[in-house]
Design a protein around this motif. Sequence first.
Motif, PDB file in Angstrom:
ATOM      1  N   TYR A 121      -5.553   0.224  -6.136  1.00  0.00           N
ATOM      2  CA  TYR A 121      -4.693  -0.240  -5.048  1.00  0.00           C
ATOM      3  C   TYR A 121      -5.043   0.561  -3.798  1.00  0.00           C
ATOM      4  O   TYR A 121      -4.441   1.590  -3.503  1.00  0.00           O
ATOM      5  CB  TYR A 121      -3.229  -0.064  -5.429  1.00  0.00           C
ATOM      6  CG  TYR A 121      -2.786  -0.862  -6.642  1.00  0.00           C
ATOM      7  CD1 TYR A 121      -3.620  -1.809  -7.242  1.00  0.00           C
ATOM      8  CD2 TYR A 121      -1.528  -0.674  -7.196  1.00  0.00           C
ATOM      9  CE1 TYR A 121      -3.215  -2.548  -8.345  1.00  0.00           C
ATOM     10  CE2 TYR A 121      -1.098  -1.402  -8.301  1.00  0.00           C
ATOM     11  CZ  TYR A 121      -1.944  -2.331  -8.878  1.00  0.00           C
ATOM     12  OH  TYR A 121      -1.529  -3.050  -9.967  1.00  0.00           O
ATOM     13  N   GLY A 176      -4.685   0.427  -0.651  1.00  0.00           N
ATOM     14  CA  GLY A 176      -3.710   0.768   0.380  1.00  0.00           C
ATOM     15  C   GLY A 176      -2.859   1.966   0.012  1.00  0.00           C
ATOM     16  O   GLY A 176      -2.404   2.709   0.893  1.00  0.00           O
ATOM     17  N   ASP A 186      -2.563  -5.606  -0.223  1.00  0.00           N
ATOM     18  CA  ASP A 186      -3.479  -4.672   0.437  1.00  0.00           C
ATOM     19  C   ASP A 186      -4.841  -5.289   0.740  1.00  0.00           C
ATOM     20  O   ASP A 186      -5.572  -4.780   1.598  1.00  0.00           O
ATOM     21  CB  ASP A 186      -3.694  -3.430  -0.437  1.00  0.00           C
ATOM     22  CG  ASP A 186      -2.504  -2.489  -0.404  1.00  0.00           C
ATOM     23  OD1 ASP A 186      -1.638  -2.665   0.462  1.00  0.00           O
ATOM     24  OD2 ASP A 186      -2.436  -1.592  -1.267  1.00  0.00           O
TER      25      ASP A 186
END
Length: 684
Positions: free
Chosen positions: A601, A603, A637
């Motif tokens: 992930y 972000g 994201d």
Amino acid sequence: MNKFKLLAFLFSGICSMNAYGQSLFEKHERTLTLPQGYVCHRTADPIKIDGKLKEQSWTLSQPTSSFVDISGEGFAKPIYDTYAKMLWDDDYLYVGAVLEEKDIVARLTQRDTIIYHDNDFEVFIDPDGDGHHYFEIENNAREVIFDLMLDRPYRSGGNFMIQWDCPGLKLAVNKVGTLNKSTDTDKQWSVEMAIPHKALTMNFNNPLKAGNYWRINFSRVQWLKKGGPEENWVWQPTGKIDMHMPDRWGFLYFSDKTVGSGTETFKYPYNMAAYKLIWAMFYEQQNFHAKENNYIRTVDNFFLSDAEYKDLPKDATIQVEATAHTYLMSISLPSEGVRYTLNHEGRFQVEKISPRIVKNWMWMRIKEDKSSADYLKEFKLMKDCGISGVMFEGYDERVYKLCKEAGLEAHYWKWTMNRREVLETHPDWFAVNRKGESSFDKPAYVDYYRFLCPNHEGVAEYLAQDYVKISKLPYVDGVHLDYARFPDVVLPVGLWKNYDIEQTKELPEYDYCYCDVCRKKFKEMTGKDPLDLQFPMQNQSWVNFRLNSISKVIDTITKTVKANGGTPISSAVFPGPSMAKSMVRQDWGNWHLDAYFPMIYNGFYFEGADWIGSSVKESVQTVNGKAKVYAGLFFPDIKDDFEAALDAAFDNGASGVSFFDGPNEEYLLKLKDYLAKKGFQISK
């Protein structure tokens, strides 16, 4: 090779390849220019081999560009013009050439003498384009022929076979002028050949047919003054005074159109960026071997720059296998379904590779109020857009059945070490932090962080039996482990603000497990109490103890589930896996599951799409083919960098991707287009 010789070898290689800071393309520029192409049309009328090129077919055919110096750009333009034309029918390749000449001279009269001691015209043909087993036909203005076959180029230790006479060859010369009379001024001589395809057939395969490509080149040796030096004028310059470089010859494409019936644009048969690079590597190997009597062993030691990579397809992979005496290099282009290989003898081959098979997933939560019709519609869309399976958090037989009816796999996604359901039955099972606080009554970060201690008696067996039970539920295709770890000793930096903390170092309230059981086990192993360690985060024995504790639980779950039906097992894991070790005490690179879903992930870590690629690469290298790696992507994201994120995952070896919190229909359709463009085949 001892270590001192190895160091000398590497150092000399680095020095030689970094000379003047040149890229590989710059160093070998002269031998890497784009070869010319020629579209060869079918004849429109019978061809009489008389050297005159008067038939309508010859009139309609296009000439090659005028011949140039063999060394290419920057060298003097030939003083006499030369060009060639080509045609074909089912039996022959026809070659016509016109050679401007003020004094037509030819002294040699015996076949298979060295004809280029006279002014001559030469044809070089490699019907299958592999750089081996090619043919050469030369003639002078007297129609005297020198023809031979070669097993491979001289640069690779090739042998020539003069005893080969091209069977069925027809050749004629027409002279506009007088032979061997220097007192007058001549105009030109022209050559006409009919080369039977049967003469060039290898392994019973007919290479002369529409749609095929040959490699071909023409040379004119011209003696401008007695005693030389000779001039070498060619259609396609090789970059060196050497015609025996089949990779530098032009491309000849056989069109199914009759000459004069329409034009056809020439198209190269290869990805020319990959073709250029593999031959650049070949010439670098030649140079290196001449200096070091050795070959370059790895891709890294070619020191390829952006110049070499920039035009390659993003999914291209380069491999080098080498010893001191041999090598095999390859460039694979999965999206194009081909692999180019080149060995130390200069043999170039094209292999078809099967389409890349990928498998893509979604993590989903079950919504009890969602209708069956809506679920079925959603699942069918997912299937149509390249999704192969779903990890469901929880279980609903209705939803699982609908998922299966749509052709998708249905996997049960369940938390592993995070188990608040045993708060009442096993309060002693919960992990304890360095401050002595149990996640039973004081969980880290959020209330649902109720992590078990992996070393308490009964924990591993309880979890294993629970996964066996869910693996046997109707329509369940696999079990998916989550939270297979300790609590986060360090959160992703993007989440610090959520909890008003800065974890620039390990903090005791997030550092688990210091329960009595773990302290006792560690002390029995090392003689030390972990609470007495001054710097526990730096004590590798203590770090490894906890890594191994989680791994043993996962191993128990895996063995138990496999022994009770063999259901596939996968896990959502932290990215890395190096980060997983330091952030959550998770050594998943040493587990034995069927698949891993690193939650990349980006972000959460304030990283861009490129970071997805580096994380996938590390994961794939660590697993080393023992299991699949599916890149876990957080859709919010990557929404603005959707294709770049997919490229980063697939180009670095992911077997597929898995999406969390999306994507919606718009982006599922974008996924479908992306997979089609890449030529990926979706796993059933």
